[in-house]
Design a protein around this motif. Structure first.
Motif, mmCIF file in Angstrom:
data_model
loop_
_atom_site.group_PDB
_atom_site.id
_atom_site.type_symbol
_atom_site.label_atom_id
_atom_site.label_comp_id
_atom_site.label_asym_id
_atom_site.label_seq_id
_atom_site.Cartn_x
_atom_site.Cartn_y
_atom_site.Cartn_z
ATOM 1 N N LEU A 215 3.925 -12.384 -12.825
ATOM 2 C CA LEU A 215 3.917 -10.923 -12.759
ATOM 3 C C LEU A 215 5.089 -10.315 -13.536
ATOM 4 C CD1 LEU A 215 2.631 -8.368 -11.497
ATOM 5 C CD2 LEU A 215 4.209 -8.678 -9.566
ATOM 6 N N ASN A 216 6.238 -11.004 -13.553
ATOM 7 C CA ASN A 216 7.433 -10.473 -14.197
ATOM 8 C C ASN A 216 7.595 -10.913 -15.653
ATOM 9 O OD1 ASN A 216 8.865 -9.137 -11.828
ATOM 10 N ND2 ASN A 216 8.507 -11.191 -11.016
ATOM 11 N N ARG A 217 6.626 -11.646 -16.143
ATOM 12 C CA ARG A 217 6.708 -12.134 -17.518
ATOM 13 C C ARG A 217 6.535 -10.982 -18.510
ATOM 14 N NH1 ARG A 217 5.506 -17.446 -19.963
ATOM 15 N NH2 ARG A 217 4.503 -17.167 -21.991
ATOM 16 N N LYS A 218 7.280 -11.034 -19.602
ATOM 17 C CA LYS A 218 7.257 -9.928 -20.560
ATOM 18 C C LYS A 218 6.000 -9.905 -21.418
ATOM 19 C CE LYS A 218 12.282 -9.397 -20.895
ATOM 20 N NZ LYS A 218 13.464 -9.417 -21.801
ATOM 21 N N GLU A 219 5.494 -11.068 -21.809
ATOM 22 C CA GLU A 219 4.308 -11.066 -22.663
ATOM 23 C C GLU A 219 3.615 -12.410 -22.646
ATOM 24 O OE1 GLU A 219 5.306 -10.302 -26.724
ATOM 25 O OE2 GLU A 219 6.323 -12.216 -26.998
ATOM 26 N N PHE A 220 2.352 -12.391 -23.036
ATOM 27 C CA PHE A 220 1.548 -13.586 -23.253
ATOM 28 C C PHE A 220 1.074 -13.574 -24.709
ATOM 29 C CE2 PHE A 220 0.945 -12.383 -18.802
ATOM 30 C CZ PHE A 220 1.271 -13.564 -18.137
ATOM 31 N N ALA A 221 0.777 -14.738 -25.238
ATOM 32 C CA ALA A 221 0.354 -14.831 -26.641
ATOM 33 C C ALA A 221 -0.946 -14.078 -26.893
ATOM 34 C CB ALA A 221 0.204 -16.291 -27.049
ATOM 35 N N PHE A 222 -1.845 -14.048 -25.905
ATOM 36 C CA PHE A 222 -3.141 -13.404 -26.127
ATOM 37 C C PHE A 222 -3.019 -11.898 -26.369
ATOM 38 C CE2 PHE A 222 -2.902 -13.829 -21.367
ATOM 39 C CZ PHE A 222 -2.769 -12.488 -21.048
ATOM 40 N N GLU A 223 -1.871 -11.320 -26.062
ATOM 41 C CA GLU A 223 -1.688 -9.883 -26.306
ATOM 42 C C GLU A 223 -1.648 -9.549 -27.800
ATOM 43 O OE1 GLU A 223 1.390 -8.010 -23.888
ATOM 44 O OE2 GLU A 223 1.275 -9.695 -22.500
ATOM 45 N N LYS A 224 -1.486 -10.556 -28.648
ATOM 46 C CA LYS A 224 -1.464 -10.324 -30.093
ATOM 47 C C LYS A 224 -2.785 -10.697 -30.757
ATOM 48 C CE LYS A 224 3.516 -10.757 -30.857
ATOM 49 N NZ LYS A 224 4.555 -11.348 -31.709
ATOM 50 N N TRP A 225 -3.757 -11.131 -29.974
ATOM 51 C CA TRP A 225 -5.049 -11.487 -30.536
ATOM 52 C C TRP A 225 -5.845 -10.225 -30.885
ATOM 53 C CZ3 TRP A 225 -7.248 -16.002 -27.037
ATOM 54 C CH2 TRP A 225 -6.369 -17.083 -27.098
ATOM 55 N N GLY A 226 -6.772 -10.385 -31.813
ATOM 56 C CA GLY A 226 -7.566 -9.248 -32.238
ATOM 57 C C GLY A 226 -8.457 -8.676 -31.151
ATOM 58 N N ASP A 227 -8.843 -9.513 -30.169
ATOM 59 C CA ASP A 227 -9.736 -9.035 -29.111
ATOM 60 C C ASP A 227 -8.984 -8.691 -27.826
ATOM 61 O OD1 ASP A 227 -8.993 -11.542 -28.282
ATOM 62 O OD2 ASP A 227 -11.019 -12.207 -27.724
ATOM 63 N N TRP A 228 -7.678 -8.481 -27.932
ATOM 64 C CA TRP A 228 -6.850 -8.138 -26.761
ATOM 65 C C TRP A 228 -7.399 -6.883 -26.087
ATOM 66 C CZ3 TRP A 228 -4.058 -8.444 -22.733
ATOM 67 C CH2 TRP A 228 -3.110 -7.490 -22.349
ATOM 68 N N ASP A 229 -7.684 -7.014 -24.790
ATOM 69 C CA ASP A 229 -8.266 -5.920 -24.012
ATOM 70 C C ASP A 229 -7.276 -5.522 -22.921
ATOM 71 O OD1 ASP A 229 -9.741 -4.231 -22.365
ATOM 72 O OD2 ASP A 229 -11.609 -5.351 -22.649
ATOM 73 N N VAL A 230 -6.447 -4.539 -23.205
ATOM 74 C CA VAL A 230 -5.394 -4.147 -22.267
ATOM 75 C C VAL A 230 -5.981 -3.566 -20.978
ATOM 76 C CG1 VAL A 230 -5.113 -1.863 -23.316
ATOM 77 C CG2 VAL A 230 -3.227 -2.871 -22.021
ATOM 78 N N ASP A 231 -7.094 -2.867 -21.078
ATOM 79 C CA ASP A 231 -7.708 -2.301 -19.877
ATOM 80 C C ASP A 231 -8.205 -3.396 -18.938
ATOM 81 O OD1 ASP A 231 -7.243 0.289 -20.745
ATOM 82 O OD2 ASP A 231 -9.175 0.432 -21.774
ATOM 83 N N LEU A 232 -8.803 -4.426 -19.515
ATOM 84 C CA LEU A 232 -9.282 -5.547 -18.712
ATOM 85 C C LEU A 232 -8.118 -6.258 -18.037
ATOM 86 C CD1 LEU A 232 -11.497 -7.467 -17.744
ATOM 87 C CD2 LEU A 232 -11.271 -8.714 -19.922
ATOM 88 N N TYR A 233 -7.048 -6.482 -18.789
ATOM 89 C CA TYR A 233 -5.888 -7.155 -18.203
ATOM 90 C C TYR A 233 -5.302 -6.340 -17.046
ATOM 91 C CZ TYR A 233 -1.334 -9.220 -17.485
ATOM 92 O OH TYR A 233 -0.242 -9.795 -16.888
ATOM 93 N N GLU A 234 -5.169 -5.045 -17.235
ATOM 94 C CA GLU A 234 -4.598 -4.198 -16.183
ATOM 95 C C GLU A 234 -5.486 -4.178 -14.947
ATOM 96 O OE1 GLU A 234 -3.863 -0.436 -17.989
ATOM 97 O OE2 GLU A 234 -2.013 -1.105 -18.987
ATOM 98 N N LEU A 235 -6.791 -4.265 -15.146
ATOM 99 C CA LEU A 235 -7.722 -4.338 -14.028
ATOM 100 C C LEU A 235 -7.523 -5.640 -13.245
ATOM 101 C CD1 LEU A 235 -10.188 -2.955 -12.658
ATOM 102 C CD2 LEU A 235 -11.640 -4.328 -14.173
ATOM 103 N N ILE A 236 -7.357 -6.735 -13.974
ATOM 104 C CA ILE A 236 -7.142 -8.041 -13.342
ATOM 105 C C ILE A 236 -5.801 -8.074 -12.616
ATOM 106 C CG2 ILE A 236 -6.686 -10.469 -13.884
ATOM 107 C CD1 ILE A 236 -8.878 -10.127 -16.073
ATOM 108 N N GLU A 237 -4.777 -7.513 -13.233
ATOM 109 C CA GLU A 237 -3.455 -7.466 -12.605
ATOM 110 C C GLU A 237 -3.493 -6.639 -11.318
ATOM 111 O OE1 GLU A 237 0.877 -6.957 -14.483
ATOM 112 O OE2 GLU A 237 -0.222 -5.064 -14.363
#
Length: 382
Positions: A215-237
């Motif tokens: 939860l406290n991690r600053k970033e994951f590698a998938f955040e730089k991928w072309g299909d990065w879906d920030v809305d989906l990630y925030e929903l999962i979080e």
């Protein structure tokens, strides 16, 4: 997908993945394979406590030599994953007799990628080993090559809360695995009597409260991928945070060094767990158990590898303190110094093989009873 972990933690990680909803979970050596969609890949990175990488395989093929590897890598449609303006890095692992140098495998893979871009577009992407836009993983076992996208980036043991460390801090994912292996999931008081930078206490609190591991991690590698879906990630979080629960017992860390206590308290604060963890400046050998309730202890004493100690006297003091001051407790400790266990003066009820980094170690359990062990068994039988 494939989740990488430490030796001995494969079953724990497999159970974590099943509980999160993974499909077709299969245990390997230092890894667990599973099925899931993009959202589950996000969830695995966020929530898995004992994973150190989540890899997404994109190609598998047989290779006979380095030139064959180069040709096979050039057949891949790299534009699907990498833009010429982006940077990339390659991590390679090899086993077997055909390929014996992982760095050379990484070098040949890099050549294949940049040469293809240069030939087709007259320009090439750059390599950035520290902070790339795309991380690739090449694994060759004998003559079978698996090429994967690294969705995690830096190892998942980098939780993000530990900004202050001591001389020999324990790996966060290793700490979580040891605590889970000890059978503790928040059902009792918890003590790390030699807490150092506080990692055991923090991981224990996150397990007890069901706080997502990263939860406290600053970033994951998938955040730089072309299909990065920030809305989906925030929903999962947000969904994971709804499962966080309260904890009614105590979690305590002792350390005799004022500097360690200060660092541990800072890390606890970073993890936002100050309401659940108390760090005290105490010498374990001068303490006794507080209260009459059952106590779970998990700790990582010095091995003599990086912290010099008088081994025989130190480990004898551990045994004497447990016998004299901690009845009604289960004490688990990890050590890579097998000789030291002879000086504890207690017979462990369990010994589990594991690794602390490259050091072969043992996680041992000492059961401290109220009164004698014989009396305990008599009471149980009655």
């Amino acid at each position: 997908m494939v989740a990488k972990t430490f030796f001995g933690f494969e079953k724990i990680l497999a159970e974590e993945l099943r509980n999160l909803g993974a499909g077709n979970v299969e245990i390997g050596t230092r890894n667990v394979s599973f099925e899931g969609d993009k959202g589950f890949m996000y969830k695995a990175n966020l929530c898995c406590r004992t994973a150190i990488k989540i890899l997404k395989p994109i190609a598998e093929f047989r290779v006979m030599n380095e030139d064959d590897l180069y040709r096979r890598m050039q057949r891949i449609n790299w534009r699907k994953y990498l833009d010429v303006k982006k940077t990339f890095a390659i991590n390679a692992t090899v086993s077997g007799t055909t390929f014996t140098h992982s760095q050379y495998v990484a070098f040949k893979t890099k050549d294949a990628i940049v040469d293809k871009f240069r030939k087709e577009e007259n320009v090439r992407p750059s390599v950035d080993t520290k902070h790339p836009d795309l991380r690739l993983n090449v694994h060759i076992q004998d003559n079978w090559c698996t090429l994967s996208l690294d969705s995690s980036g830096a190892s998942l043991h980098h939780r993000g809360y530990r900004t202050a460390t001591n001389i020999a801090p324990i790996n966060e994912a290793l700490a979580a695995g040891l605590i889970i292996m000890s059978g503790w999931h928040g059902q009792s008081d918890f003590l790390d009597p030699m807490c150092g930078s506080g990692t055991m206490c923090i991981e224990a609190a996150m397990i007890a409260c069901n706080v997502p591991a990263n939860l406290n991690r600053k970033e994951f590698a998938f955040e730089k991928w072309g299909d990065w879906d920030v809305d989906l990630y925030e929903l999962i979080e947000a969904s994971a945070l709804k499962r966080v629960k309260d904890f009614r017992y105590t979690i305590t860390g002792y350390d005799k060094a004022p500097s360690a206590v200060e660092k541990a308290r800072e890390n606890v604060k970073n993890a936002q767990l100050s309401d659940f963890i108390t760090i005290s400046e105490k010498n374990f050998f001068e303490t006794k158990k507080q209260g009459n309730d059952f106590l779970q202890m998990v700790f990582n004493p010095p091995y003599g590898e990086r912290l010099p100690i008088e081994m025989e006297a130190f480990y004898k003091a551990i045994g004497d303190t447990l016998k004299g001051g901690y009845p009604g407790s289960h004490a688990w400790m990890i050590t890579s110094n097998m000789e030291s266990l002879k000086h504890v003066g207690l017979r462990p009820s369990r010994k589990i093989k594991c690794f602390n980094g490259s050091l072969e170690s043992r996680l041992v359990k000492y059961e401290m009873y109220e009164g004698s062990k014989k009396a305990k068994y008599q009471d149980d039988n009655e």
